[in-house]
Design a protein around this motif. Sequence first.
Motif, PDB file in Angstrom:
ATOM      1  N   PRO A   1       6.625  -3.780  -6.107  1.00 19.23           N
ATOM      2  CA  PRO A   1       5.975  -4.823  -5.292  1.00 19.23           C
ATOM      3  C   PRO A   1       6.897  -6.002  -4.998  1.00 19.23           C
ATOM      4  O   PRO A   1       6.753  -6.669  -3.983  1.00 19.23           O
ATOM      5  CB  PRO A   1       4.793  -5.266  -6.168  1.00 19.23           C
ATOM      6  CG  PRO A   1       4.529  -4.109  -7.075  1.00 19.23           C
ATOM      7  CD  PRO A   1       5.853  -3.435  -7.311  1.00 19.23           C
ATOM      8  N   ASP A   2       7.856  -6.290  -5.904  1.00 22.96           N
ATOM      9  CA  ASP A   2       8.778  -7.402  -5.625  1.00 22.96           C
ATOM     10  C   ASP A   2      10.065  -6.909  -4.960  1.00 22.96           C
ATOM     11  O   ASP A   2      11.046  -7.651  -4.886  1.00 22.96           O
ATOM     12  CB  ASP A   2       9.082  -8.180  -6.903  1.00 22.96           C
ATOM     13  CG  ASP A   2       9.769  -7.302  -7.961  1.00 22.96           C
ATOM     14  OD1 ASP A   2      10.006  -6.098  -7.687  1.00 22.96           O
ATOM     15  OD2 ASP A   2      10.073  -7.810  -9.048  1.00 22.96           O
ATOM     16  N   LEU A   3      10.057  -5.668  -4.500  1.00 24.88           N
ATOM     17  CA  LEU A   3      11.152  -5.041  -3.739  1.00 24.88           C
ATOM     18  C   LEU A   3      12.441  -4.831  -4.535  1.00 24.88           C
ATOM     19  O   LEU A   3      13.488  -4.534  -3.957  1.00 24.88           O
ATOM     20  CB  LEU A   3      11.497  -5.845  -2.455  1.00 24.88           C
ATOM     21  CG  LEU A   3      10.467  -5.959  -1.346  1.00 24.88           C
ATOM     22  CD1 LEU A   3       9.471  -7.048  -1.654  1.00 24.88           C
ATOM     23  CD2 LEU A   3      11.107  -6.213  -0.006  1.00 24.88           C
ATOM     24  N   THR A   4      12.377  -4.983  -5.859  1.00 27.35           N
ATOM     25  CA  THR A   4      13.630  -4.898  -6.616  1.00 27.35           C
ATOM     26  C   THR A   4      14.067  -3.465  -6.884  1.00 27.35           C
ATOM     27  O   THR A   4      15.147  -3.248  -7.431  1.00 27.35           O
ATOM     28  CB  THR A   4      13.509  -5.652  -7.961  1.00 27.35           C
ATOM     29  OG1 THR A   4      12.322  -5.210  -8.613  1.00 27.35           O
ATOM     30  CG2 THR A   4      13.424  -7.150  -7.747  1.00 27.35           C
ATOM     31  N   GLY A   5      13.215  -2.488  -6.506  1.00 22.57           N
ATOM     32  CA  GLY A   5      13.653  -1.104  -6.564  1.00 22.57           C
ATOM     33  C   GLY A   5      13.329  -0.400  -7.861  1.00 22.57           C
ATOM     34  O   GLY A   5      13.314  -1.003  -8.935  1.00 22.57           O
ATOM     35  N   ASN A   6      13.024   0.886  -7.732  1.00 23.63           N
ATOM     36  CA  ASN A   6      12.708   1.723  -8.882  1.00 23.63           C
ATOM     37  C   ASN A   6      13.197   3.121  -8.543  1.00 23.63           C
ATOM     38  O   ASN A   6      14.385   3.405  -8.727  1.00 23.63           O
ATOM     39  CB  ASN A   6      11.193   1.655  -9.136  1.00 23.63           C
ATOM     40  CG  ASN A   6      10.765   2.427 -10.358  1.00 23.63           C
ATOM     41  OD1 ASN A   6      11.584   2.716 -11.217  1.00 23.63           O
ATOM     42  ND2 ASN A   6       9.497   2.775 -10.425  1.00 23.63           N
ATOM     43  N   ILE A   7      12.323   3.963  -7.984  1.00 21.88           N
ATOM     44  CA  ILE A   7      12.769   5.269  -7.496  1.00 21.88           C
ATOM     45  C   ILE A   7      13.617   5.070  -6.238  1.00 21.88           C
ATOM     46  O   ILE A   7      14.672   5.656  -6.064  1.00 21.88           O
ATOM     47  CB  ILE A   7      11.545   6.165  -7.183  1.00 21.88           C
ATOM     48  CG1 ILE A   7      10.738   6.392  -8.461  1.00 21.88           C
ATOM     49  CG2 ILE A   7      11.984   7.493  -6.576  1.00 21.88           C
ATOM     50  CD1 ILE A   7       9.343   6.930  -8.212  1.00 21.88           C
ATOM     51  N   GLY A   8      13.144   4.204  -5.370  1.00 27.13           N
ATOM     52  CA  GLY A   8      13.923   3.816  -4.191  1.00 27.13           C
ATOM     53  C   GLY A   8      14.781   2.614  -4.542  1.00 27.13           C
ATOM     54  O   GLY A   8      14.492   1.901  -5.505  1.00 27.13           O
ATOM     55  N   PRO A   9      15.827   2.359  -3.758  1.00 34.28           N
ATOM     56  CA  PRO A   9      16.740   1.262  -4.092  1.00 34.28           C
ATOM     57  C   PRO A   9      16.111  -0.119  -3.877  1.00 34.28           C
ATOM     58  O   PRO A   9      15.109  -0.238  -3.180  1.00 34.28           O
ATOM     59  CB  PRO A   9      17.907   1.474  -3.128  1.00 34.28           C
ATOM     60  CG  PRO A   9      17.327   2.227  -1.981  1.00 34.28           C
ATOM     61  CD  PRO A   9      16.230   3.077  -2.545  1.00 34.28           C
ATOM     62  N   SER A  10      16.741  -1.125  -4.467  1.00 34.84           N
ATOM     63  CA  SER A  10      16.312  -2.502  -4.245  1.00 34.84           C
ATOM     64  C   SER A  10      16.452  -2.842  -2.766  1.00 34.84           C
ATOM     65  O   SER A  10      17.436  -2.487  -2.125  1.00 34.84           O
ATOM     66  CB  SER A  10      17.176  -3.453  -5.077  1.00 34.84           C
ATOM     67  OG  SER A  10      16.965  -4.775  -4.627  1.00 34.84           O
ATOM     68  N   LEU A  11      15.462  -3.548  -2.241  1.00 37.16           N
ATOM     69  CA  LEU A  11      15.524  -3.982  -0.842  1.00 37.16           C
ATOM     70  C   LEU A  11      15.743  -5.496  -0.751  1.00 37.16           C
ATOM     71  O   LEU A  11      15.643  -6.077   0.317  1.00 37.16           O
ATOM     72  CB  LEU A  11      14.239  -3.575  -0.103  1.00 37.16           C
ATOM     73  CG  LEU A  11      13.914  -2.072  -0.122  1.00 37.16           C
ATOM     74  CD1 LEU A  11      12.541  -1.805   0.475  1.00 37.16           C
ATOM     75  CD2 LEU A  11      14.979  -1.257   0.605  1.00 37.16           C
TER      76      LEU A  11
ATOM     77  N   ALA B   1       0.812  -1.215   0.000  1.00 34.42           N
ATOM     78  CA  ALA B   1       0.000   0.000   0.000  1.00 34.42           C
ATOM     79  C   ALA B   1       0.849   1.270   0.000  1.00 34.42           C
ATOM     80  O   ALA B   1       0.459   2.273  -0.584  1.00 34.42           O
ATOM     81  CB  ALA B   1      -0.938  -0.008   1.206  1.00 34.42           C
ATOM     82  N   ASN B   2       2.020   1.245   0.678  1.00 36.82           N
ATOM     83  CA  ASN B   2       2.760   2.494   0.882  1.00 36.82           C
ATOM     84  C   ASN B   2       4.129   2.559   0.229  1.00 36.82           C
ATOM     85  O   ASN B   2       4.640   3.648   0.002  1.00 36.82           O
ATOM     86  CB  ASN B   2       2.955   2.732   2.391  1.00 36.82           C
ATOM     87  CG  ASN B   2       1.641   2.816   3.133  1.00 36.82           C
ATOM     88  OD1 ASN B   2       0.959   3.822   3.069  1.00 36.82           O
ATOM     89  ND2 ASN B   2       1.280   1.742   3.808  1.00 36.82           N
ATOM     90  N   CYS B   3       4.740   1.441  -0.016  1.00 36.16           N
ATOM     91  CA  CYS B   3       6.147   1.452  -0.383  1.00 36.16           C
ATOM     92  C   CYS B   3       6.392   0.961  -1.806  1.00 36.16           C
ATOM     93  O   CYS B   3       7.402   1.298  -2.425  1.00 36.16           O
ATOM     94  CB  CYS B   3       6.954   0.572   0.575  1.00 36.16           C
ATOM     95  SG  CYS B   3       6.358   0.611   2.277  1.00 36.16           S
TER      96      CYS B   3
END
Length: 189
Positions: free
Chosen positions: A117-127, A109-111
């Motif tokens: 959604p798969d946390l691989t990063g776009n504007i923010g880095p990959s997690l 919903a927020n991040c």
Amino acid sequence: MTPDHNNPNRPLEDEPLRHHTYDGIQEYDRRLPNWWLLTFYGSIIFAVGYYACYEWWKALPDQAAVVKKEMARIEAIKLASVSSLSDDNLWAMSNNAQFVAAGKATFLANCASCHKPDLTGNIGPSLVDNVWIHGPQPMQMYATINNGVAAKGMPTWGPVLGTKKITEAAAFILSHHKPNATTKAAEPR
Ligand code: HEC
């Protein structure tokens, strides 16, 4: 008069004797009462139906999964009652299905808009990689989420989400990692 075999009160002497004799004991060949037969055949039908529902159609909840879910729920209550967060209990939360599921919902919903959604990063880095700008330790992640990095475009989530949701989101991110994994500091951007 022929004996009425359906009458449960008929005298025993009306029944034919069976042929065998064990230890001098003989049996009357008496028809079993309907209630007994119904229970007997009913239990056979129930057993077949239950087996089919449980084993083939998986229409009934798997007992092992029920136990696992209940244990996760109890564990989540214990973890949620810790008074001060630490790296260790954030790792423990990341192994708890209930925490991780709640964190996933918060994350989507927020991040996800910035971290995907798969946390691989776009504007923010990959997690999901093991490269961290603000450190690989759970409490370092917690601090980054809570305080944000205003200059770099990571919002301050503390006042928006509160401790519980940030904890869950951190547990969700950590569920993609292992403690003691080899990590790297990101190149300054
Ligand atoms: C508006 C875009 C945006 C949103 C939304 C966002 N982030 Fe970020 N996030 C960033 C950026 C950009 C950085 C990199 C900050 C930096 O370079 O210092 C970052 C950094 C991070 C880091 C540190 C990564 C590291 O390498 O140390 C974590 C953890 C993180 N975000 C978690 C979250 C969580 C959890 C949420 C949702 C509650 C979220 N972010 C929402 C943009 C976003």
